[in-house]
Enzyme design. Sequence first.
Site, PDB file in Angstrom:
ATOM      1  N   HIS A 120     -48.081  24.700 -33.097  1.00  0.00           N
ATOM      2  CA  HIS A 120     -48.349  23.333 -33.900  1.00  0.00           C
ATOM      3  C   HIS A 120     -49.714  23.052 -33.385  1.00  0.00           C
ATOM      4  CE1 HIS A 120     -47.153  21.309 -29.586  1.00  0.00           C
ATOM      5  NE2 HIS A 120     -47.373  22.544 -29.476  1.00  0.00           N
ATOM      6  N   ASP A 197     -46.844  28.911 -25.414  1.00  0.00           N
ATOM      7  CA  ASP A 197     -46.711  27.567 -25.574  1.00  0.00           C
ATOM      8  C   ASP A 197     -44.986  27.423 -25.353  1.00  0.00           C
ATOM      9  OD1 ASP A 197     -45.881  24.890 -26.358  1.00  0.00           O
ATOM     10  OD2 ASP A 197     -46.951  24.890 -28.377  1.00  0.00           O
ATOM     11  N   GLN A 200     -41.181  23.984 -26.533  1.00  0.00           N
ATOM     12  CA  GLN A 200     -39.949  23.842 -27.049  1.00  0.00           C
ATOM     13  C   GLN A 200     -38.856  24.748 -26.420  1.00  0.00           C
ATOM     14  OE1 GLN A 200     -38.636  21.784 -29.082  1.00  0.00           O
ATOM     15  NE2 GLN A 200     -40.462  20.822 -29.750  1.00  0.00           N
ATOM     16  N   LYS A 223     -40.188  16.764 -23.105  1.00  0.00           N
ATOM     17  CA  LYS A 223     -39.258  17.469 -23.860  1.00  0.00           C
ATOM     18  C   LYS A 223     -38.276  17.983 -23.074  1.00  0.00           C
ATOM     19  CE  LYS A 223     -42.740  18.783 -27.464  1.00  0.00           C
ATOM     20  NZ  LYS A 223     -42.546  18.024 -28.564  1.00  0.00           N
ATOM     21  N   CYS A 361     -46.820  18.166 -37.206  1.00  0.00           N
ATOM     22  CA  CYS A 361     -47.943  18.757 -36.362  1.00  0.00           C
ATOM     23  C   CYS A 361     -47.904  20.215 -36.549  1.00  0.00           C
ATOM     24  CB  CYS A 361     -47.995  18.246 -35.083  1.00  0.00           C
ATOM     25  SG  CYS A 361     -47.934  16.555 -34.761  1.00  0.00           S
TER      26      CYS A 361
END
Lengths: 404, 145
Positions: A120, A197, A200, A223, A361
């Site tokens: 993203h 990253d 998620q 998140k 995004c």
Amino acid sequence: MDFPQLRAQFPTLEQTLEGYPLCYLDTAATSQKPKCVIDAMTQYYHKDNANVHRAAHQLSSRATSQYEAVRDQLTGFIKASRREEIIFTHGTTESINMVAHGLMNQTQAGDIILIDTAAHHANIVPWQELAKRSGAIIKPIPLTEDCRLDELAYEALLKEKPAIVALCHVSNALGTLNPVNQLVAKAKAAGAITLVDGAQAIAHLEIDVQAIDCDFYVFSGHKMYGPTGIGVLYGRFDILDKLEPMMTGGEMIKTVSFDATEFNILPNRLEAGTPPIAEVIGLGAAIKFIQNLPKAETAQREQELLAYLQTQLANLGDIKLYGASENNIGAVAFNLADEHHQDVGILLDQQGIAVRCGHHCAMPLMQSLAIKGCCRASIGVYTSKEDINRFIEALKSVKEILLD
Amino acid sequence: MSSAAKPATEVFLALKLDASEILPKFENANNWQERYRQIMLLGKTLSKLEDEFRVEQAQVRGCESNAWLYHSEIDGKHYYLADSDARIVKGLVALLLTACNGKSADEIVAFDIDAYFDRLGLTGQLSPSRTNGLFALAKAIKTSV
């Protein structure tokens, strides 16, 4: 823990929208917060509110010990080797910016930065800025047809000896899981600094940064059932220690004179200004909440729900699913026939269904899929089979209205 | 809004949206499904902007879908042409144009968009969210006069 009891911990889920009970399938954008997180933050503001690290008084001492205790919690939670490897930031985006900015002095013109095409924007733009300033070159790592990172293309790119490799653990938009341990090992063998990253991944998978063996791992509190405004930058100590601070001032200072300033040691060196104290404390409560969940049972439940969601969507007809169908985590991306994702989103919202509709995004990813955007349904620990059924029923009526 | 090429005057004048015929369909809709069916039917009455006019300069910012808006002042009245690649947005835009097309600057300034959408049972459509371009379009119409 039985499921109704678990779900009852999330007060936001007990509301109706447009006369329908809320069906929240947008956990990948931000998760709902359990009462324990809300209470921990309220408690801090009610009783312990003070700045950390500074004052000699008891309130500050209480706030500081709670704040620093969360660093210890996180050290165990992601299996860092020492507490100084945990830096509090405002979120994933700030964490990546801090790394990209901090590597400026170590980056030279012509250095190659490899970026996952599924990344993203937060894992693309900071590197572009670094490239702009240093003369480094950005190269996207292509995806296969089923939207997995193309490992052959990746290996070919690694032969060019990239300086930095930025990957996502789980794709934000599609929910695709990357085999990060393998990918990081290959990048390291090629001599690259690696950043993963985990925004998620963190709420769904058990993270072991030492097993992944990445140099940096980043994620956000919001998140993972925690508050907004708090994120984590994990960095391997030796390399974190060399990062140039992006922000200066506050606790990151050791001594200041008008001739020279000496910076503090890690972790304070990278935490300038007053940190988001209540949010750190809220994050601590979120970690406890996650750790108290029956891990295997929760993971299995989520996988079953996701598989059920995929099957139900596929059975509905006129649905285009994006990304790999297997090994997805938490999210499914789709479009209804050739309908605009925004039309679908508006009509779902009309029925109390919250999903994400847009480019998520991840514009380069959308470009590589040759679509303007898509809808994404994502789940969390509180998602029920009833939520999925309601979503499918709502989508049926959207289909009737749009494809009539 | 665009200062570049725009559709000819007769194209602006050709768009007829009869409020007395259109609005009762919304006011009388029994449920949301019917309301949105009407929105999409109304959207179809706006003809598609030619590709040469579907350009960036005419795009209204703040829409998750693409939306284009053209404005022309003819004999002291304000006329609009708009299009979107999303069907509901296009229908909602047609509703906006129903209220604003052929009106004077004073009428457009005085027009209460929130009350209008409330009356049509479409409260909530007007929010500054980036996924809903109607707010941006309404603002663009208001600032065009």
